[in-house]
Design a protein around this motif. Structure first.
Motif, PDB file in Angstrom:
ATOM      1  N   MET A   1       1.142  -1.211   0.192  1.00 44.39           N
ATOM      2  CA  MET A   1       0.068   0.214   0.162  1.00 44.39           C
ATOM      3  C   MET A   1       0.518   1.751  -0.344  1.00 44.39           C
ATOM      4  SD  MET A   1      -3.467   1.207   0.238  1.00 44.39           S
ATOM      5  CE  MET A   1      -4.272   0.113   1.820  1.00 44.39           C
ATOM      6  N   LYS A   2       0.037   2.136  -0.610  1.00 45.15           N
ATOM      7  CA  LYS A   2       0.735   3.734  -0.928  1.00 45.15           C
ATOM      8  C   LYS A   2       0.483   4.504  -0.433  1.00 45.15           C
ATOM      9  CE  LYS A   2       4.594   2.647  -4.596  1.00 45.15           C
ATOM     10  NZ  LYS A   2       4.927   3.160  -5.488  1.00 45.15           N
TER      11      LYS A   2
ATOM     12  N   ASP B   1      -0.608   0.112  -8.035  1.00 45.20           N
ATOM     13  CA  ASP B   1      -0.646   0.013  -6.879  1.00 45.20           C
ATOM     14  C   ASP B   1      -2.531  -0.081  -6.159  1.00 45.20           C
ATOM     15  OD1 ASP B   1       2.172  -0.386  -7.321  1.00 45.20           O
ATOM     16  OD2 ASP B   1       2.617   1.702  -7.076  1.00 45.20           O
ATOM     17  N   ARG B   2      -2.188  -0.483  -5.126  1.00 45.04           N
ATOM     18  CA  ARG B   2      -3.504  -0.034  -3.777  1.00 45.04           C
ATOM     19  C   ARG B   2      -2.901   1.266  -3.058  1.00 45.04           C
ATOM     20  NH1 ARG B   2      -5.796  -3.243   0.901  1.00 45.04           N
ATOM     21  NH2 ARG B   2      -7.884  -3.088   0.359  1.00 45.04           N
ATOM     22  N   LYS B   3      -3.583   1.841  -3.140  1.00 47.55           N
ATOM     23  CA  LYS B   3      -3.148   3.240  -2.343  1.00 47.55           C
ATOM     24  C   LYS B   3      -4.810   4.053  -2.311  1.00 47.55           C
ATOM     25  CE  LYS B   3      -1.775   4.803  -6.454  1.00 47.55           C
ATOM     26  NZ  LYS B   3      -1.920   3.945  -7.397  1.00 47.55           N
TER      27      LYS B   3
ATOM     28  N   LEU C   1     -10.642  -0.660   6.118  1.00 48.37           N
ATOM     29  CA  LEU C   1     -10.220  -0.769   4.595  1.00 48.37           C
ATOM     30  C   LEU C   1     -11.061  -2.344   4.308  1.00 48.37           C
ATOM     31  CD1 LEU C   1      -6.568   0.353   5.210  1.00 48.37           C
ATOM     32  CD2 LEU C   1      -7.997   1.480   3.823  1.00 48.37           C
TER      33      LEU C   1
ATOM     34  N   ASN D   1      -8.735  -1.312  -4.864  1.00 48.69           N
ATOM     35  CA  ASN D   1      -7.167   0.249  -5.041  1.00 48.69           C
ATOM     36  C   ASN D   1      -7.036   0.528  -4.613  1.00 48.69           C
ATOM     37  OD1 ASN D   1      -5.647  -2.686  -5.491  1.00 48.69           O
ATOM     38  ND2 ASN D   1      -6.667  -2.763  -7.685  1.00 48.69           N
TER      39      ASN D   1
ATOM     40  N   ALA E   1       2.804   1.614   5.403  1.00 52.08           N
ATOM     41  CA  ALA E   1       2.594   1.710   3.741  1.00 52.08           C
ATOM     42  C   ALA E   1       4.232   1.906   3.339  1.00 52.08           C
ATOM     43  CB  ALA E   1       2.583   3.375   3.352  1.00 52.08           C
TER      44      ALA E   1
END
Ligand code: ADP
Ligand code: ASP
Ligand code: MG
Length: 436
Positions: free
Chosen positions: A1-2, A28-30, A167, A174, A211
């Motif tokens: 995660m970012k 990317d999942r963010k 979450l 994502n 993250a």
């Protein structure tokens, strides 16, 4: 995660929001943290000030003008009549909310609720835009997980627990959007992380979800070596350690909220500072290990008060400093700089809310002098061996600037100097010429 945070200018218009939508679309999942659109929080502050003064008609004029700005944003951001209608209803709801506060007694609670509207608006409008574009995303309400305790410190374990619960509801998603700056306090009321606090939200969220990277997207290509608002010919710094970045943020580099480096440092999460207007620029990476020694950057923090306590009791005595510090502790007032001689101690504070009370108590120890409107100049770098004569360069550059205090050796990456605020521009300019 970012975690990616976009500041006020980065979401400051319909065009900018479109750019942000483009920047966040890869696999990317963010979690995307947004500030209020630029200018909004200042306007909300002005509305609150007007209401404190009971100038309710003036406040209504300001509210209507801001509402009109948002109607224009809605007009240019969306293409379909349905989304325009939906967005206009949403902003009407928020502005009716603000107008409701003109009816009754105005206190700090109403003020905080008003200040929260900027981030609630920007995130909701952005989420509608993503929906219109067919981009799958979920809007996470920061008020469900962002929390400060009774000392106004973030409650890290509460934040981690509650963001995880949020979450968990969306295992397939994502892309998450959430508000920077706003939070709940120990009483469950709406509160905030102080001006510029969206950076802090981003690093707290980054730490909470462990993250892999925190990105702070803003209107400049990274941390510069000097304040670009004051000095010409500044340049971005490629790499900073957490400690160097924390010193610069704390001592006035506005690009980062003063407390925003710590949560990332504690979890060893790299922080990248990037430019929304120039996404290909390298920016600055903040991490634990960095290259290069010597002086990296300078920053200045205004609004400092210096306090000198002169006391015969200090001579050959122990326990004196403890009694002095306890006074500041009682008034929850942090000390920034400190210098001592055998008969006196000088220190600085930036929060002078309890100055009178503190001075009254300090007078029991001896003579007390107070100087207001001081500025801390903070020179940051890697001074471990002092090989490069960093301090010599600093003092040469500042030979014509009177110094009130000098602090060196507290850490290996900071030299702090206290000067009169009237000398700030000269000092920053001279340092730029002399050391870079
Ligand atoms: P955002 O709205 O994205 O949070 P801010 O205005 O809070 O942006 O921070 C970015 C601004 O910080 C820059 O436009 C710049 O004028 C200012 N700034 C002050 N000192 C520095 C520095 N040392 N390096 C980069 N920017 C700085
Ligand atoms: N909108 C808030 C402010 O202007 C928070 C932020 O932008 O970081 O201070
Ligand atoms: Mg900011």
């Amino acid at each position: 995660m970012k975690v990616l945070k976009f500041g006020g200018t980065s979401v400051g218009s319909a065009d900018r929001m479109r750019d942000v939508a483009n920047l966040i679309q890869n696999g990317d999942r963010k979690i995307v943290v947004l500030s209020a659109m630029s200018g909004t929080t200042n306007k909300l502050v002005q509305i609150a000030e007007t209401l404190y003064q009971n100038k309710n008609e003036d406040a209504n004029v300001l509210i209507d003008a801001l509402h009109d700005n948002y109607k224009q944003v809605v007009e240019s951001l969306y293409t379909t009549p349905e989304k325009k209608k939906q967005a206009n209803e949403l902003i009407a709801h928020h502005f009716d909310n603000i107008r409701a506060y003109t009816q009754d007694l105005f206190t700090i609670h109403e003020e905080r609720a008003i200040l929260a509207q900027g981030e609630l608006l920007s995130t909701a409008l952005f989420q509608f835009f993503l929906e219109e574009q067919g981009i799958a995303s979920v809007l996470l309400p920061a008020l469900n997980f962002m929390k400060i305790d009774e000392n106004e410190e973030p409650d890290a374990s509460y934040i981690a627990r509650n963001i995880a619960l949020e979450l968990e509801k969306y295992p397939e998603t994502n892309l998450f959007i959430t508000q920077g700056y706003i939070c709940r306090n120990a009483f469950g009321e709406i509160d905030n992380l102080k001006r510029g606090g969206s950076d802090y939200s981003a690093s707290l969220i980054g730490a909470a979800v462990a993250a892999t990277e925190i990105q702070i997207w803003t209107d400049i290509d990274g941390m510069h070596n000097n304040d670009p608002r004051i000095v010409k010919n500044t340049h971005p710094i490629a790499e900073l350690s957490f400690d160097e970045a924390a010193e610069l943020a704390y001592f006035g580099a506005k690009i980062l909220h003063p407390s925003s480096v710590l949560p990332a440092k504690q979890k060893n999460i790299p922080v990248r500072l990037l430019n929304t207007m120039q996404p290909e620029a390298k920016g600055t990476i903040i991490k634990s290990q960095t290259i290069g020694g010597g002086i990296k950057a300078v920053a200045a923090k205004e609004g400092i008060t210096a306090i000198k306590i002169k006391s015969g009791r200090m001579l050959l005595a122990y326990g004196f400093l403890r009694s002095v510090f306890e006074v500041f502790e009682r008034y929850k007032t942090p000390i920034d700089m400190i210098t001592t001689s055998e008969v006196a101690v000088s220190l600085t504070i930036d929060n002078d809310k309890f100055l009178n009370e503190i001075v009254a108590e300090l007078k029991e120890f001896g003579q007390v002098e107070v100087d207001k409107e001081q500025t801390i100049i903070c020179v940051v770098g890697d001074f471990i061996a002092e090989k490069s004569g960093a301090s010599l360069k600093v003092f040469e550059a500042l030979q014509d600037v009177p110094m009130r205090m000098i602090s060196y050796g507290g850490s290996t990456n900071n030299i702090s100097l206290l000067i009169n605020t009237t000398d700030k521009v000269t000092a920053l300019t001279k340092l730029n010429e002399g050391i870079f």
